[in-house]
Design a protein around this motif. Structure first.
Motif, PDB file in Angstrom:
ATOM      1  N   ILE A 117      50.160  39.054  33.683  1.00 19.25           N
ATOM      2  CA  ILE A 117      48.779  38.843  34.145  1.00 19.25           C
ATOM      3  C   ILE A 117      48.726  37.728  35.176  1.00 19.25           C
ATOM      4  O   ILE A 117      47.979  37.814  36.166  1.00 19.25           O
ATOM      5  N   THR A 118      49.524  36.673  34.997  1.00 21.44           N
ATOM      6  CA  THR A 118      49.574  35.586  35.971  1.00 21.44           C
ATOM      7  C   THR A 118      50.086  36.076  37.318  1.00 21.44           C
ATOM      8  O   THR A 118      49.570  35.703  38.380  1.00 21.44           O
ATOM      9  N   GLY A 119      51.123  36.925  37.296  1.00 21.10           N
ATOM     10  CA  GLY A 119      51.643  37.487  38.546  1.00 21.10           C
ATOM     11  C   GLY A 119      50.607  38.334  39.269  1.00 21.10           C
ATOM     12  O   GLY A 119      50.460  38.243  40.497  1.00 21.10           O
ATOM     13  N   ILE A 120      49.899  39.149  38.497  1.00 19.17           N
ATOM     14  CA  ILE A 120      48.837  39.973  39.096  1.00 19.17           C
ATOM     15  C   ILE A 120      47.758  39.080  39.695  1.00 19.17           C
ATOM     16  O   ILE A 120      47.237  39.348  40.795  1.00 19.17           O
ATOM     17  N   THR A 121      47.453  37.998  38.996  1.00 19.01           N
ATOM     18  CA  THR A 121      46.412  37.078  39.482  1.00 19.01           C
ATOM     19  C   THR A 121      46.808  36.452  40.821  1.00 19.01           C
ATOM     20  O   THR A 121      45.980  36.352  41.740  1.00 19.01           O
TER      21      THR A 121
END
Length: 578
Positions: free
Chosen positions: A246-250
């Protein structure tokens, strides 16, 4: 945990809730510091737009110099406010430690006295998690969030297109934060609880290190613990992987939004709607709009941890024994009275003391005997006010021992429990019960009364020798005699000894008997709980316990004569006691 109205009132009256409420007023100052910082941040996009649109086109060095000076002054003020904000947060953290930690330790000690699985360290770790969230960098994003709306208005003023892109970015980042919460909350809660259980398991194994090593149990314990830890680690990895994805997508979405603003601004500049300066300004402001919501993804995790810690501290507050301490009372004579006392241990449904009533006069030396689990040690803990009866009352000179002011009560009580625990401090501090106003003569007198004065002098630093992990290690008998000296320290009027000769040799037992006789001469009430009948030679009366009730009570010789009579139940009790 369902909280009733009475529990809510109790929580509101707690030191934890009171201190957190007082922090709110301090946070208003932090809010105004943050407002000043965010207001001064506007100078950067303003400076950029003016340099690109006015200075470059006009070629005015004077304008560039003045704009630079004004912006640097704004940055200097912002840095000062930032420093003040950090210093204020540090001060709040120190204040929380000073005011909350003592209360939590006291509650943990009280709860541990009835529920041994509790640890003061857990309470401190939970408070640290709350404090780190409240005073850490993550919470600053909460103060910055309202200013994101102001930055958003400015972006709309530059052009509605860039404003709508910024709104879309905020919605996307908030949605991602909610998704992160849904994906990881349950797993993180389970893994945290499992981690605490695993730590407890290792603590138990460490406390029983001698037994574990002697009987070859270490490999089995480690193997079993590793299996549980592997399962817990797998769950932690699962939660971490979800959070990392999720952090990477963010990060990708944030970069995309930033490019969208620049690209839209460039298109507007090409079509002659806006200048190049406004493009850069909008890009800078876009970063400021998204920053609090971007940080919120990580902040939310710390917030959840802080909330879980807060709930555990609430549970500690609600479950710790409530001790309403009365005023300090005059020096007692040593009269002990049980008035129809019933007691059931924490977490049990079976009472260990059943309607006990007895009277011990001042100066009596009484022995309490009985089979294992007959209630002997429970009586000791009730007499010294560690445990509270579920009904009835235990009194010393007519006053309830449980509500008696602890510091005042402790001046007149000597207590030697079955399990001797000494502190990692000097011998003299252990004997003096860690009191700062200790008297050297009384410390030596207590050591001599326990028969260990010569032994202490033989230690590397005498009475200043440190005991424990970083000092000298004592034998079981030495620890027991040192615990006896601690129990004899000061002007005691009631001496309670629970299995005081469990680790003593013949010389140690002789010292113990001498100490009891010396206490008798000072008219101190002495209660000796023992399995060993020879120690009863020093007592005047004997109480025989059976299944939480007094089976027999009377002069020593009378009770012991019944025990040695080879008939029915008396013979049974003789065998159980021996």
């Amino acid at each position: 945990m369902e909280i009733t109205q009475s529990a809510k009132r109790e929580l509101k009256q707690s030191v934890l809730h009171t201190c957190l409420e007082k922090c709110k007023s301090a946070f208003w100052f932090i809010f105004w510091f943050s407002s000043g910082i965010n207001l001064l941040i506007l100078f950067l996009p303003l400076y950029t737009s003016q340099v690109l649109d006015r200075v470059i086109s006009s070629g005015s060095k004077e304008t560039l110099l003045m704009l630079t000076i004004i912006t640097l002054v704004a940055f200097a003020c912002s840095a000062m406010l930032e420093t003040c904000r950090y210093l204020a947060m540090t001060k709040i953290g120190d204040w929380m430690d000073q005011n909350i930690v003592p209360d939590l330790i006291l509650r943990s000690i009280r709860l541990t006295s009835i529920q041994s699985a509790t640890s003061s360290g857990e309470a401190i770790r939970d408070l640290t998690a709350i404090k780190n969230f409240i005073t850490g960098h993550s919470v600053f994003s909460l103060f910055d969030t309202p200013w994101s709306l102001i930055y958003l208005v400015v972006i709309f003023m530059i052009h509605p297109s860039t404003g709508f892109i910024a709104i879309a970015g905020v919605i996307i980042l908030v949605s991602v934060a909610i998704l992160n919460e849904i994906a990881t909350k349950r797993i993180l809660l389970e893994t945290h609880e499992e981690t605490i259980r695993n730590i407890h398991a290792i603590d138990i194994a460490t406390r029983n290190a001698e037994v574990v090593e002697a009987m070859g149990m270490a490999e089995y314990i480690v193997s079993d613990w590793c299996k549980l830890n592997d399962q817990n680690r797998a769950m932690q990895t699962k939660a971490q992987n979800r959070s990392n994805i999720i952090t990477g997508i963010t990060k990708f979405l944030r970069s995309t939004l930033q490019i969208s603003v620049i690209g839209t601004g460039a298109y507007l500049a090409i079509t002659a709607y806006k200048s190049a300066g406004s493009i850069i300004a909008a890009s800078i402001l876009m970063g400021r709009v998204l920053a609090p919501f971007d940080v919120a993804i990580n902040t939310w995790k710390f917030f959840n941890q802080a909330m879980m810690s807060y709930k555990r501290l609430q549970r500690l507050i609600l479950t710790s024994p409530k001790r309403e301490q009365a005023m300090a009372l005059p020096e007692p004579q040593g009269k002990v009275e049980f008035n129809r006392v019933f007691f059931t241990p924490y977490g049990s449904n079976k009472p260990t003391i059943k309607g006990l009533s007895l009277l011990i006069e001042p100066g009596d030396v009484v022995g309490i005997i009985g089979a294992s689990a007959s209630g002997k040690s429970t009586i000791a803990k009730l007499i010294v006010g560690v445990w509270k009866p579920i009904s009835g009352v235990v009194r010393l000179d007519g006053a309830d021992v449980y509500t008696w002011n602890r510091e005042n009560f402790g001046k007149y009580i000597g207590y030697l429990p079955q399990d001797i625990e000494l502190f990692n401090i000097s011998v003299k501090a252990n004997i003096a019960r860690m009191r700062p106003d200790s008297n050297a003569e009384e410390i030596i007198a207590a050591a001599k009364a326990a028969g260990i004065h010569e032994m202490i002098l033989s230690l590397p630093n005498g009475y200043d020798t440190i005991i424990g992990n970083f000092g000298i290690t004592l034998s079981g008998g030495q620890k027991q005699l040192l615990g006896l000296a601690r129990a004899l320290y000061g002007n005691i009027k009631l001496l309670v000894l629970d299995e005081p000769n469990a680790n003593l040799d013949s010389n140690g037992e002789a010292c113990l008997i001498n100490a009891i006789n010396a206490a008798r001469q000072r008219n101190t009430t002495v209660i000796v709980i023992t399995h060993k009948l020879p120690l009863l030679s020093v007592v005047d009366k004997v109480i025989l316990m059976s299944d939480g009730m007094v089976y027999a009570i009377g002069p020593r010789d009378e009770i012991l004569s019944k025990l040695v009579t080879p008939s029915n139940t008396h013979a049974k009790h003789r065998d159980e006691v021996a």
